[in-house]
Design a protein around this motif. Sequence first.
Motif, PDB file in Angstrom:
ATOM      1  N   SER A  26      66.250  25.574  38.349  1.00 58.14           N
ATOM      2  CA  SER A  26      65.857  23.691  37.489  1.00 58.14           C
ATOM      3  C   SER A  26      66.189  22.678  38.593  1.00 58.14           C
ATOM      4  CB  SER A  26      67.735  23.932  37.412  1.00 58.14           C
ATOM      5  OG  SER A  26      68.518  23.519  38.599  1.00 58.14           O
ATOM      6  N   GLY A  27      65.437  21.740  38.108  1.00 61.03           N
ATOM      7  CA  GLY A  27      64.782  20.522  38.411  1.00 61.03           C
ATOM      8  C   GLY A  27      63.137  21.052  39.271  1.00 61.03           C
ATOM      9  N   ALA A  28      62.699  22.333  38.125  1.00 56.60           N
ATOM     10  CA  ALA A  28      61.370  22.329  38.981  1.00 56.60           C
ATOM     11  C   ALA A  28      60.201  20.933  38.563  1.00 56.60           C
ATOM     12  CB  ALA A  28      61.342  23.412  38.592  1.00 56.60           C
ATOM     13  N   GLU A  29      60.255  20.546  37.957  1.00 55.93           N
ATOM     14  CA  GLU A  29      58.997  19.406  36.900  1.00 55.93           C
ATOM     15  C   GLU A  29      59.700  18.307  37.584  1.00 55.93           C
ATOM     16  OE1 GLU A  29      59.641  22.479  34.091  1.00 55.93           O
ATOM     17  OE2 GLU A  29      61.448  21.514  34.565  1.00 55.93           O
ATOM     18  N   ALA A  30      61.152  17.928  39.070  1.00 58.99           N
ATOM     19  CA  ALA A  30      60.913  17.070  39.780  1.00 58.99           C
ATOM     20  C   ALA A  30      60.760  16.507  40.495  1.00 58.99           C
ATOM     21  CB  ALA A  30      62.715  16.334  39.609  1.00 58.99           C
ATOM     22  N   GLU A  31      60.221  17.733  41.679  1.00 54.98           N
ATOM     23  CA  GLU A  31      59.938  17.882  42.510  1.00 54.98           C
ATOM     24  C   GLU A  31      57.663  17.960  41.768  1.00 54.98           C
ATOM     25  OE1 GLU A  31      59.542  17.147  45.804  1.00 54.98           O
ATOM     26  OE2 GLU A  31      61.459  17.880  45.732  1.00 54.98           O
ATOM     27  N   ASN A  32      56.901  16.799  43.140  1.00 53.43           N
ATOM     28  CA  ASN A  32      55.599  17.327  42.985  1.00 53.43           C
ATOM     29  C   ASN A  32      55.328  18.348  43.708  1.00 53.43           C
ATOM     30  OD1 ASN A  32      52.622  16.361  45.016  1.00 53.43           O
ATOM     31  ND2 ASN A  32      53.166  14.686  42.858  1.00 53.43           N
ATOM     32  N   TRP A  33      54.345  19.032  43.239  1.00 52.92           N
ATOM     33  CA  TRP A  33      53.870  19.722  43.643  1.00 52.92           C
ATOM     34  C   TRP A  33      52.551  20.003  43.609  1.00 52.92           C
ATOM     35  CZ3 TRP A  33      52.479  23.796  40.146  1.00 52.92           C
ATOM     36  CH2 TRP A  33      53.290  23.738  39.527  1.00 52.92           C
ATOM     37  N   HIS A  34      51.774  21.227  44.190  1.00 52.02           N
ATOM     38  CA  HIS A  34      50.108  21.360  44.352  1.00 52.02           C
ATOM     39  C   HIS A  34      49.647  23.220  45.105  1.00 52.02           C
ATOM     40  CE1 HIS A  34      45.563  21.493  44.895  1.00 52.02           C
ATOM     41  NE2 HIS A  34      45.212  21.701  44.387  1.00 52.02           N
ATOM     42  N   PHE A  35      49.448  23.715  43.917  1.00 53.18           N
ATOM     43  CA  PHE A  35      49.179  25.295  43.507  1.00 53.18           C
ATOM     44  C   PHE A  35      47.611  25.389  43.730  1.00 53.18           C
ATOM     45  CE2 PHE A  35      48.685  29.867  43.252  1.00 53.18           C
ATOM     46  CZ  PHE A  35      49.127  30.167  44.540  1.00 53.18           C
ATOM     47  N   ASN A  36      47.036  26.523  45.084  1.00 49.09           N
ATOM     48  CA  ASN A  36      45.723  26.753  44.911  1.00 49.09           C
ATOM     49  C   ASN A  36      45.219  27.807  45.821  1.00 49.09           C
ATOM     50  OD1 ASN A  36      42.939  26.744  46.282  1.00 49.09           O
ATOM     51  ND2 ASN A  36      42.415  25.647  44.658  1.00 49.09           N
ATOM     52  N   GLY A  37      45.370  28.747  45.226  1.00 51.52           N
ATOM     53  CA  GLY A  37      45.492  30.154  45.892  1.00 51.52           C
ATOM     54  C   GLY A  37      44.532  31.393  45.187  1.00 51.52           C
ATOM     55  N   THR A  38      43.940  31.949  45.726  1.00 53.37           N
ATOM     56  CA  THR A  38      43.123  33.002  45.691  1.00 53.37           C
ATOM     57  C   THR A  38      44.605  34.493  45.794  1.00 53.37           C
ATOM     58  OG1 THR A  38      41.374  32.009  46.155  1.00 53.37           O
ATOM     59  CG2 THR A  38      41.054  34.017  46.049  1.00 53.37           C
ATOM     60  N   VAL A  39      43.600  35.620  44.239  1.00 56.93           N
ATOM     61  CA  VAL A  39      44.653  36.869  44.333  1.00 56.93           C
ATOM     62  C   VAL A  39      43.731  37.806  44.206  1.00 56.93           C
ATOM     63  CG1 VAL A  39      44.380  36.185  41.923  1.00 56.93           C
ATOM     64  CG2 VAL A  39      45.911  37.413  42.803  1.00 56.93           C
ATOM     65  N   ILE A  40      43.937  38.654  45.169  1.00 59.78           N
ATOM     66  CA  ILE A  40      43.406  40.226  44.841  1.00 59.78           C
ATOM     67  C   ILE A  40      43.823  40.683  43.457  1.00 59.78           C
ATOM     68  CG2 ILE A  40      42.459  42.373  46.171  1.00 59.78           C
ATOM     69  CD1 ILE A  40      42.494  40.699  48.135  1.00 59.78           C
ATOM     70  N   GLU A  41      43.358  41.473  42.987  1.00 61.99           N
ATOM     71  CA  GLU A  41      44.451  41.694  41.980  1.00 61.99           C
ATOM     72  C   GLU A  41      43.990  42.729  41.395  1.00 61.99           C
ATOM     73  OE1 GLU A  41      46.207  39.996  37.346  1.00 61.99           O
ATOM     74  OE2 GLU A  41      46.097  38.695  38.919  1.00 61.99           O
ATOM     75  N   ALA A  42      44.852  43.958  40.486  1.00 59.04           N
ATOM     76  CA  ALA A  42      44.253  45.241  40.274  1.00 59.04           C
ATOM     77  C   ALA A  42      44.864  45.533  39.117  1.00 59.04           C
ATOM     78  CB  ALA A  42      43.896  46.556  40.920  1.00 59.04           C
ATOM     79  N   CYS A  43      44.965  46.435  37.645  1.00 54.04           N
ATOM     80  CA  CYS A  43      46.014  46.880  36.579  1.00 54.04           C
ATOM     81  C   CYS A  43      45.427  48.158  36.081  1.00 54.04           C
ATOM     82  CB  CYS A  43      46.236  46.103  35.557  1.00 54.04           C
ATOM     83  SG  CYS A  43      44.976  45.582  34.512  1.00 54.04           S
ATOM     84  N   SER A  44      46.347  48.346  35.355  1.00 53.90           N
ATOM     85  CA  SER A  44      45.910  49.651  35.110  1.00 53.90           C
ATOM     86  C   SER A  44      44.860  50.230  33.825  1.00 53.90           C
ATOM     87  CB  SER A  44      47.511  50.432  34.257  1.00 53.90           C
ATOM     88  OG  SER A  44      47.753  49.736  33.443  1.00 53.90           O
ATOM     89  N   CYS A  45      44.896  49.199  32.869  1.00 50.51           N
ATOM     90  CA  CYS A  45      43.909  48.844  32.536  1.00 50.51           C
ATOM     91  C   CYS A  45      42.429  49.059  32.089  1.00 50.51           C
ATOM     92  CB  CYS A  45      43.590  47.040  31.259  1.00 50.51           C
ATOM     93  SG  CYS A  45      45.864  46.369  30.540  1.00 50.51           S
ATOM     94  N   PRO A  46      41.743  49.500  30.711  1.00 48.17           N
ATOM     95  CA  PRO A  46      40.039  50.034  31.621  1.00 48.17           C
ATOM     96  C   PRO A  46      39.624  48.570  32.050  1.00 48.17           C
ATOM     97  CG  PRO A  46      40.778  51.278  29.491  1.00 48.17           C
ATOM     98  CD  PRO A  46      42.100  50.206  30.109  1.00 48.17           C
ATOM     99  N   MET A  47      38.471  48.339  33.054  1.00 53.34           N
ATOM    100  CA  MET A  47      37.456  47.333  33.388  1.00 53.34           C
ATOM    101  C   MET A  47      37.154  46.563  31.632  1.00 53.34           C
ATOM    102  SD  MET A  47      37.283  45.909  35.773  1.00 53.34           S
ATOM    103  CE  MET A  47      36.104  44.238  36.283  1.00 53.34           C
ATOM    104  N   PHE A  48      37.382  45.800  30.897  1.00 55.19           N
ATOM    105  CA  PHE A  48      38.241  44.510  31.302  1.00 55.19           C
ATOM    106  C   PHE A  48      39.491  44.521  31.275  1.00 55.19           C
ATOM    107  CE2 PHE A  48      38.918  39.867  32.868  1.00 55.19           C
ATOM    108  CZ  PHE A  48      39.352  40.267  33.734  1.00 55.19           C
ATOM    109  N   CYS A  49      40.309  43.945  32.175  1.00 54.02           N
ATOM    110  CA  CYS A  49      41.882  44.216  31.121  1.00 54.02           C
ATOM    111  C   CYS A  49      42.155  43.330  29.827  1.00 54.02           C
ATOM    112  CB  CYS A  49      42.691  43.423  32.081  1.00 54.02           C
ATOM    113  SG  CYS A  49      44.137  43.374  31.418  1.00 54.02           S
ATOM    114  N   GLN A  50      42.009  43.968  28.486  1.00 50.42           N
ATOM    115  CA  GLN A  50      42.492  43.475  26.975  1.00 50.42           C
ATOM    116  C   GLN A  50      43.392  42.361  27.384  1.00 50.42           C
ATOM    117  OE1 GLN A  50      43.192  46.407  25.494  1.00 50.42           O
ATOM    118  NE2 GLN A  50      44.811  46.171  24.335  1.00 50.42           N
ATOM    119  N   CYS A  51      44.329  41.925  28.321  1.00 43.81           N
ATOM    120  CA  CYS A  51      45.420  40.999  28.596  1.00 43.81           C
ATOM    121  C   CYS A  51      45.379  39.726  27.867  1.00 43.81           C
ATOM    122  CB  CYS A  51      46.415  41.643  29.489  1.00 43.81           C
ATOM    123  SG  CYS A  51      47.753  43.022  29.798  1.00 43.81           S
ATOM    124  N   TYR A  52      44.276  39.255  28.168  1.00 40.27           N
ATOM    125  CA  TYR A  52      43.781  38.529  28.213  1.00 40.27           C
ATOM    126  C   TYR A  52      42.949  38.081  26.952  1.00 40.27           C
ATOM    127  CZ  TYR A  52      43.978  38.019  33.592  1.00 40.27           C
ATOM    128  OH  TYR A  52      44.782  38.225  34.659  1.00 40.27           O
TER     129      TYR A  52
END
Length: 238
Positions: A26-52
């Motif tokens: 609750s109240g998530a939008e009330a606080e000022n925030w910034h997120f910049n992150g890098t992810v190493i990601e993998a999944c079970s879908c064949p290359m490339f993930c059709q979920c996108y």
Amino acid sequence: MKTNNYSLFIGILAAAFILLGPLQSSGAEAENWHFNGTVIEACSCPMFCQCYFNTEPALHQTEDGAKHFCKFNMAYKVNKGHYGETDLAGVKFWVAGDLGETWKDGETDWAILTFQIGTTDDQKEAIKVILGNVFPVKWQSFEVMADTTIEWVASEQRAEAKLAGGENAHIILNSWQGMEDHSAMLNNIAYFGAPRNSGFKMMPNEIETWKVGDKAFEFKGTTGFMITIDMTSEDLSI
């Protein structure tokens, strides 16, 4: 990405904001925030993930018959960011889970969040709120595991991440060669709710495995990538 699929995906994300799950507080939008992150990601879908490009994952043959699922590991490192006065730079966290058979209704199956040892309570609460906006869906099951070590190493050709020294989870990615000696990139594709990203650096996995409990899984040679995403609280009002 086809326009109709893209529009459908964005529409689902917009609708899912109404259904935000345990990551949102609750109240998530009330606080000022910034997120910049890098992810190493993998999944079970064949290359490339059709979920996108669709609202259901790839179809897999299992002992119980054919099923749609996307079982994933995400190892994140925050490059820079803050939540109010809380500095987030350097925070590492891991998300494992399964998107389930379909998410056309804004609901997904399960996710487990783990933080690097040493992450403060304020940083944890900040990341939970931010993730609720990066992944604006409702998880049917969501857990936070005890803090443990996260190893995160990436180069142009290879990326590797370990959770609890590899005892809980492990990802190894290898770069997919593109043109002119550059790694292959997929650009101008949305990454969930994040409005900006660096493009998907295509890196099929050598292995992606989750070893904890009855949700354990392992896949080899399926989707893998690295991407840097950027999002702020101001993006929520756009």
